[in-house]
Structure formats: C-alpha cells, structure tokens
Design a protein around this motif. Structure first.
Motif, mmCIF file in Angstrom:
data_model
loop_
_atom_site.group_PDB
_atom_site.id
_atom_site.type_symbol
_atom_site.label_atom_id
_atom_site.label_comp_id
_atom_site.label_asym_id
_atom_site.label_seq_id
_atom_site.Cartn_x
_atom_site.Cartn_y
_atom_site.Cartn_z
ATOM 1 N N ARG A 122 2.118 -9.339 9.699
ATOM 2 C CA ARG A 122 1.199 -10.407 9.769
ATOM 3 C C ARG A 122 0.907 -10.799 8.429
ATOM 4 O O ARG A 122 0.297 -12.002 8.466
ATOM 5 C CB ARG A 122 0.098 -9.990 10.592
ATOM 6 N N SER A 123 1.081 -10.092 7.426
ATOM 7 C CA SER A 123 0.729 -10.250 6.276
ATOM 8 C C SER A 123 1.417 -11.234 5.303
ATOM 9 O O SER A 123 2.570 -11.347 5.586
ATOM 10 C CB SER A 123 0.569 -8.958 5.407
ATOM 11 N N ARG A 124 0.638 -11.812 4.480
ATOM 12 C CA ARG A 124 1.248 -12.849 3.647
ATOM 13 C C ARG A 124 0.717 -12.689 2.245
ATOM 14 O O ARG A 124 -0.191 -12.257 1.991
ATOM 15 C CB ARG A 124 1.014 -14.306 4.085
ATOM 16 N N GLY A 125 1.824 -13.313 1.146
ATOM 17 C CA GLY A 125 1.384 -13.262 -0.166
ATOM 18 C C GLY A 125 0.997 -11.955 -0.637
ATOM 19 O O GLY A 125 1.679 -11.013 -0.820
ATOM 20 N N ASP A 126 -0.276 -11.971 -1.226
ATOM 21 C CA ASP A 126 -0.689 -10.713 -2.129
ATOM 22 C C ASP A 126 -1.045 -9.356 -1.247
ATOM 23 O O ASP A 126 -0.495 -8.268 -1.556
ATOM 24 C CB ASP A 126 -1.980 -10.919 -2.742
ATOM 25 N N GLU A 127 -1.401 -9.808 0.071
ATOM 26 C CA GLU A 127 -1.494 -8.480 1.119
ATOM 27 C C GLU A 127 -0.153 -7.921 1.608
ATOM 28 O O GLU A 127 0.233 -6.728 1.349
ATOM 29 C CB GLU A 127 -2.145 -8.901 2.272
ATOM 30 N N ARG A 128 0.848 -8.700 1.638
ATOM 31 C CA ARG A 128 2.249 -8.116 1.801
ATOM 32 C C ARG A 128 2.831 -7.414 0.564
ATOM 33 O O ARG A 128 3.248 -6.216 0.797
ATOM 34 C CB ARG A 128 3.301 -9.192 1.922
ATOM 35 N N GLN A 129 2.496 -7.820 -0.477
ATOM 36 C CA GLN A 129 2.840 -7.102 -1.595
ATOM 37 C C GLN A 129 2.082 -5.882 -1.836
ATOM 38 O O GLN A 129 2.851 -4.835 -2.571
ATOM 39 C CB GLN A 129 2.578 -7.744 -2.924
ATOM 40 N N GLN A 130 0.808 -5.681 -1.716
ATOM 41 C CA GLN A 130 0.290 -4.633 -1.716
ATOM 42 C C GLN A 130 0.869 -3.485 -0.539
ATOM 43 O O GLN A 130 0.774 -2.363 -0.548
ATOM 44 C CB GLN A 130 -1.413 -4.842 -1.055
ATOM 45 N N MET A 131 0.998 -4.142 0.722
ATOM 46 C CA MET A 131 1.769 -3.283 1.925
ATOM 47 C C MET A 131 3.000 -2.615 1.212
ATOM 48 O O MET A 131 3.321 -1.586 1.618
ATOM 49 C CB MET A 131 1.942 -4.017 3.023
ATOM 50 N N LYS A 132 3.603 -3.489 0.511
ATOM 51 C CA LYS A 132 4.998 -3.120 -0.007
ATOM 52 C C LYS A 132 4.609 -1.651 -1.060
ATOM 53 O O LYS A 132 5.852 -0.658 -1.062
ATOM 54 C CB LYS A 132 5.761 -3.988 -0.608
ATOM 55 N N TRP A 133 3.646 -2.012 -2.114
ATOM 56 C CA TRP A 133 3.718 -0.738 -2.798
ATOM 57 C C TRP A 133 3.122 0.346 -2.124
ATOM 58 O O TRP A 133 3.367 1.409 -2.267
ATOM 59 C CB TRP A 133 2.656 -1.558 -3.804
ATOM 60 N N MET A 134 2.225 0.178 -1.110
ATOM 61 C CA MET A 134 1.971 1.217 -0.294
ATOM 62 C C MET A 134 3.020 2.073 0.464
ATOM 63 O O MET A 134 3.183 3.248 0.238
ATOM 64 C CB MET A 134 0.819 0.839 0.765
ATOM 65 N N THR A 135 4.105 1.254 0.857
ATOM 66 C CA THR A 135 5.108 1.796 1.573
ATOM 67 C C THR A 135 6.156 2.725 0.417
ATOM 68 O O THR A 135 6.531 3.788 0.829
ATOM 69 C CB THR A 135 6.078 0.698 2.167
ATOM 70 N N PHE A 136 6.144 2.218 -0.790
ATOM 71 C CA PHE A 136 6.844 2.742 -1.667
ATOM 72 C C PHE A 136 6.370 4.005 -1.996
ATOM 73 O O PHE A 136 7.005 4.864 -2.164
ATOM 74 C CB PHE A 136 6.799 1.624 -2.925
ATOM 75 N N ALA A 137 4.861 3.971 -2.257
ATOM 76 C CA ALA A 137 4.278 5.418 -2.474
ATOM 77 C C ALA A 137 4.446 6.159 -1.296
ATOM 78 O O ALA A 137 4.848 7.653 -1.352
ATOM 79 C CB ALA A 137 2.756 5.196 -2.872
ATOM 80 N N ALA A 138 4.326 5.974 -0.108
ATOM 81 C CA ALA A 138 4.469 6.721 1.196
ATOM 82 C C ALA A 138 5.820 7.201 1.154
ATOM 83 O O ALA A 138 6.002 8.573 1.571
ATOM 84 C CB ALA A 138 4.127 5.852 2.189
ATOM 85 N N ILE A 139 6.958 6.587 0.985
ATOM 86 C CA ILE A 139 8.134 7.169 0.768
ATOM 87 C C ILE A 139 8.459 8.510 -0.065
ATOM 88 O O ILE A 139 8.822 9.320 0.039
ATOM 89 C CB ILE A 139 9.211 6.116 0.260
ATOM 90 N N PHE A 140 7.709 8.251 -1.178
ATOM 91 C CA PHE A 140 7.629 9.444 -2.248
ATOM 92 C C PHE A 140 7.083 10.647 -1.456
ATOM 93 O O PHE A 140 7.380 11.701 -1.574
ATOM 94 C CB PHE A 140 7.040 9.173 -3.501
ATOM 95 N N LEU A 141 5.988 10.438 -0.755
ATOM 96 C CA LEU A 141 5.165 11.477 -0.172
ATOM 97 C C LEU A 141 6.124 12.047 1.011
ATOM 98 O O LEU A 141 6.211 13.318 1.188
ATOM 99 C CB LEU A 141 3.924 11.015 0.742
#
Length: 92
Positions: free
Chosen positions: A43-62
């Motif tokens: 459902r996210s768009r714009g900045d919120e989607r970019q933040q979700m991508k960064w969170m996913t990237f960090a979670a992959i490392f976890l």
C-alpha cells in the motif's frame, strides 16, 4: 522440601503445555506480523515505500545472521551480520 522439588516430574507436564502454547502463539504472531509488513509495503508509495525497502534490507542481514552460522559452521559470521543489521535498522 516442597513436594515439587522432591518430584520434579510433577511440574513437567504443566510447564511443557505452557511452552507449547507460548511457542504456538509466538509462531502465529510472527506470521501475522510478516503479513502486515508485506501488506503495508504493497500500500505504500514514495518515501514510505523507500523506508520499507531499507527496513527489509536490514532485516535480510538479521535473518542471514541467524541462518548462516548454522550453514557455514563459523559462529563469527552470525555476529557480523547481526552487528550490520543493528546498525542498519536505525537508518531505515
């Protein structure tokens, strides 16, 4: 000495039942939270989607830090990925 300490097996069934129920609740909560994050990403768009991508990237490392030590057999691998995820999550 209390009766439970004289016969520790008397405490085992209730504790085992509580552990099974707790692990089941934890598993269901984990799956539901993963679904909630996925739906929020869709459902996210714009900045919120970019933040979700960064969170996913960090979670992959976890997740890599939790899985790789068992696959590779080197315990320090998990420590490195865990440290990276801890550093990346605030950036998300």
């Amino acid at each position: 000495m209390p009766p439970a300490l004289r016969r520790p097996s008397a405490c085992a069934p209730p504790i085992l039942t509580i552990a099974i129920v707790g692990e089941t609740i934890y598993g269901v909560a984990f799956i539901l939270s993963a679904i909630a994050v996925f739906l929020r990403f869709r459902r996210s768009r714009g900045d919120e989607r970019q933040q979700m991508k960064w969170m996913t990237f960090a979670a992959i490392f976890l997740v890599a830090g939790l899985v790789l030590p068992d696959l590779v057999g080197i315990e320090e691998t998990g420590d490195v990925f865990f440290a990276l995820s801890v550093c990346l999550l605030p950036l998300a």
